[in-house]
Design a protein around this motif. Structure first.
Motif, PDB file in Angstrom:
ATOM      1  N   ALA A  83      41.799  42.286  40.293  1.00  0.00           N
ATOM      2  CA  ALA A  83      40.749  43.074  39.634  1.00  0.00           C
ATOM      3  C   ALA A  83      40.791  44.533  40.073  1.00  0.00           C
ATOM      4  O   ALA A  83      40.503  45.439  39.280  1.00  0.00           O
ATOM      5  CB  ALA A  83      39.380  42.468  39.936  1.00  0.00           C
ATOM      6  N   CYS A  84      41.156  44.786  41.333  1.00  0.00           N
ATOM      7  CA  CYS A  84      41.277  46.169  41.825  1.00  0.00           C
ATOM      8  C   CYS A  84      42.356  46.923  41.054  1.00  0.00           C
ATOM      9  O   CYS A  84      42.166  48.083  40.651  1.00  0.00           O
ATOM     10  CB  CYS A  84      41.596  46.185  43.319  1.00  0.00           C
ATOM     11  N   ILE A  85      43.495  46.264  40.853  1.00  0.00           N
ATOM     12  CA  ILE A  85      44.592  46.900  40.111  1.00  0.00           C
ATOM     13  C   ILE A  85      44.228  47.026  38.633  1.00  0.00           C
ATOM     14  O   ILE A  85      44.523  48.036  37.986  1.00  0.00           O
ATOM     15  CB  ILE A  85      45.897  46.091  40.276  1.00  0.00           C
ATOM     16  N   TRP A  86      43.572  46.015  38.098  1.00  0.00           N
ATOM     17  CA  TRP A  86      43.150  46.061  36.684  1.00  0.00           C
ATOM     18  C   TRP A  86      42.223  47.245  36.432  1.00  0.00           C
ATOM     19  O   TRP A  86      42.387  47.979  35.442  1.00  0.00           O
ATOM     20  CB  TRP A  86      42.437  44.756  36.321  1.00  0.00           C
ATOM     21  N   ALA A  87      41.238  47.448  37.318  1.00  0.00           N
ATOM     22  CA  ALA A  87      40.283  48.544  37.159  1.00  0.00           C
ATOM     23  C   ALA A  87      40.994  49.894  37.177  1.00  0.00           C
ATOM     24  O   ALA A  87      40.700  50.787  36.362  1.00  0.00           O
ATOM     25  CB  ALA A  87      39.235  48.481  38.277  1.00  0.00           C
ATOM     26  N   THR A  88      41.955  50.039  38.085  1.00  0.00           N
ATOM     27  CA  THR A  88      42.710  51.295  38.168  1.00  0.00           C
ATOM     28  C   THR A  88      43.540  51.514  36.910  1.00  0.00           C
ATOM     29  O   THR A  88      43.622  52.634  36.389  1.00  0.00           O
ATOM     30  CB  THR A  88      43.629  51.277  39.397  1.00  0.00           C
ATOM     31  N   GLY A  89      44.142  50.438  36.413  1.00  0.00           N
ATOM     32  CA  GLY A  89      44.964  50.524  35.206  1.00  0.00           C
ATOM     33  C   GLY A  89      44.167  50.885  33.970  1.00  0.00           C
ATOM     34  O   GLY A  89      44.671  51.574  33.075  1.00  0.00           O
TER      35      GLY A  89
END
Length: 389
Positions: free
Chosen positions: A51-57
């Protein structure tokens, strides 16, 4: 961002193809991160990492898409407010810049010149710090899997920098290398997309704040500026005061029109940034709470969360400063109103109606970009953190 739009060939086919390719990369990054999050809902810790990477993406993809979809609009904004100094459109300021006689005139000239210099200086410093921070975060993410594979001495291990789902197998070494290169490109593309768009918006909003501050100074010192301008011809004092007031009205109307056009384009970005940042702050906080506090893997979540909090704070401070300057201008409009003639007072009432509406940066409905919004952002993020924990 501005580094592309400042070029003479900003609308060339090559730049358009490059921007389109980056949006294409960002879109697939969003697909792959979404796939990872959806396929790992059963494992909470892995879900949180994804979810951390998804939010950044999400923010990266929106930033790249905005620079492509509104490329002509952003170029017009920069031509309108940054590539030239629109304060010089006001006849009084042109006169003051050319003639340094009078204390208030000199003060106004210094205000116009110094605020322009400081705006670019501090934005440049902010941009360098921002670029360093995002590159540092991306490098931590990229070095972490390499370090893990080196210490494990397992040649069959296939670790990636960012948690993504791929429809292909990574057993083949060449496929794995190509996938890792995609991670490197996407990671450093994020380092360009974030500061690129956001520094451009900061410069445009900063110019709006600068213009409001100069208009406030003119209105607060209108009588003295006119006396210094007229010198021996004081019988034209009332007419000159009214003329300068109308110059300020015209400039304020143009500034408000610019503000409305900019807000219309950037509003979805502001809203997405805050909502996605809430998710990221919550997920990073949970990951830190459940991990070894001083490990290399945890350090990237500390930096990641801090960067997003600072970005939201930066935009909320800008929005708050716009509100503050609008309030000061609204008060300055009626400053010393009683010393002017009837015709001037009529124009003051008209200007007062215009400034009463102010220039808030709306993000959704009646919610503005301001410090109370930042407080709400922190409270909501911590509430989600408590719920997930």
């Amino acid at each position: 961002g501005i580094s592309i739009f400042a070029k003479r060939n900003w609308d060339s086919t090559i730049w358009l193809a490059f921007q389109s390719f980056n949006v294409f990369v960002g879109f697939f990054c969003f697909i792959f991160t979404t796939g990872f999050v959806v396929t790992n809902t059963s494992d909470v810790l892995i879900f949180i990492k994804g979810a951390c990477i998804w939010a950044t993406g999400v923010i990266m993809t929106i930033s790249l898409a905005m620079c492509l979809a509104f490329r002509s609009n952003f170029r017009k904004f920069l031509e309108e407010m940054l590539f030239v100094d629109r304060l010089l459109d006001i006849p009084l300021i042109r006169h003051v810049v050319a003639d340094e006689e009078g204390s208030k005139s000199i003060e106004l000239k210094n205000l116009v010149n110094n605020t322009q210099i400081k705006l670019f200086k501090y934005t440049k410093i902010l941009l360098r710090c921002y670029v360093f921070c995002v590159y540092f975060v991306a490098t931590l993410y990229l070095c972490s899997p390499i370090y893990e594979m080196l210490i494990r001495h397992d040649k069959s291990l296939r670790l990636l920098a960012f948690d993504m789902w791929f429809p292909w197998d990574l057993e083949n070494l060449y496929v794995y290398i190509a996938t890792f290169i995609y991670h490197v490109y996407a990671g450093y593309l994020c380092c360009v997309a974030y500061p690129g768009l956001q520094s451009m918006i900061i410069l445009l909003v900063g110019q709006k704040i600068r213009h409001l501050r100069v208009l406030t100074f003119i209105l607060l010192n209108l009588d003295e500026l006119v006396m210094e301008t007229l010198k021996e011809n004081q019988e034209q004092w009332h007419a000159c005061c009214t003329d300068i007031l109308l110059q300020c009205v015209d400039h304020y109307v143009n500034l408000k029109n610019f503000s409305n056009r900019l807000n219309k384009i950037c509003r979805p970005f502001y809203l997405t940034l805050i909502l996605v940042a809430i998710i990221l702050v919550c997920m990073c906080s949970v990951k830190i709470a459940k991990s070894d506090k001083l490990s290399l893997d945890t350090m990237k979540y500390y930096t990641h969360e801090l960067c997003f909090i600072l970005v939201v704070l930066m935009f909320c401070l800008l929005g708050q400063q716009v509100e503050n300057e609008c309030e000061k201008l609204d008060i300055a409009v009626t400053e010393k109103w009683y010393i002017f003639n009837r015709h001037h007072k009529l124009n003051v009432r008209i200007f007062k109606m215009a400034t009463g509406q102010k220039m808030p940066i709306y993000i959704f409905g009646t919610i503005t970009l301001s410090l109370p919004t930042f407080t709400w952002f922190i409270k909501t993020g911590m509430s989600f953190f408590t719920l997930v924990m």
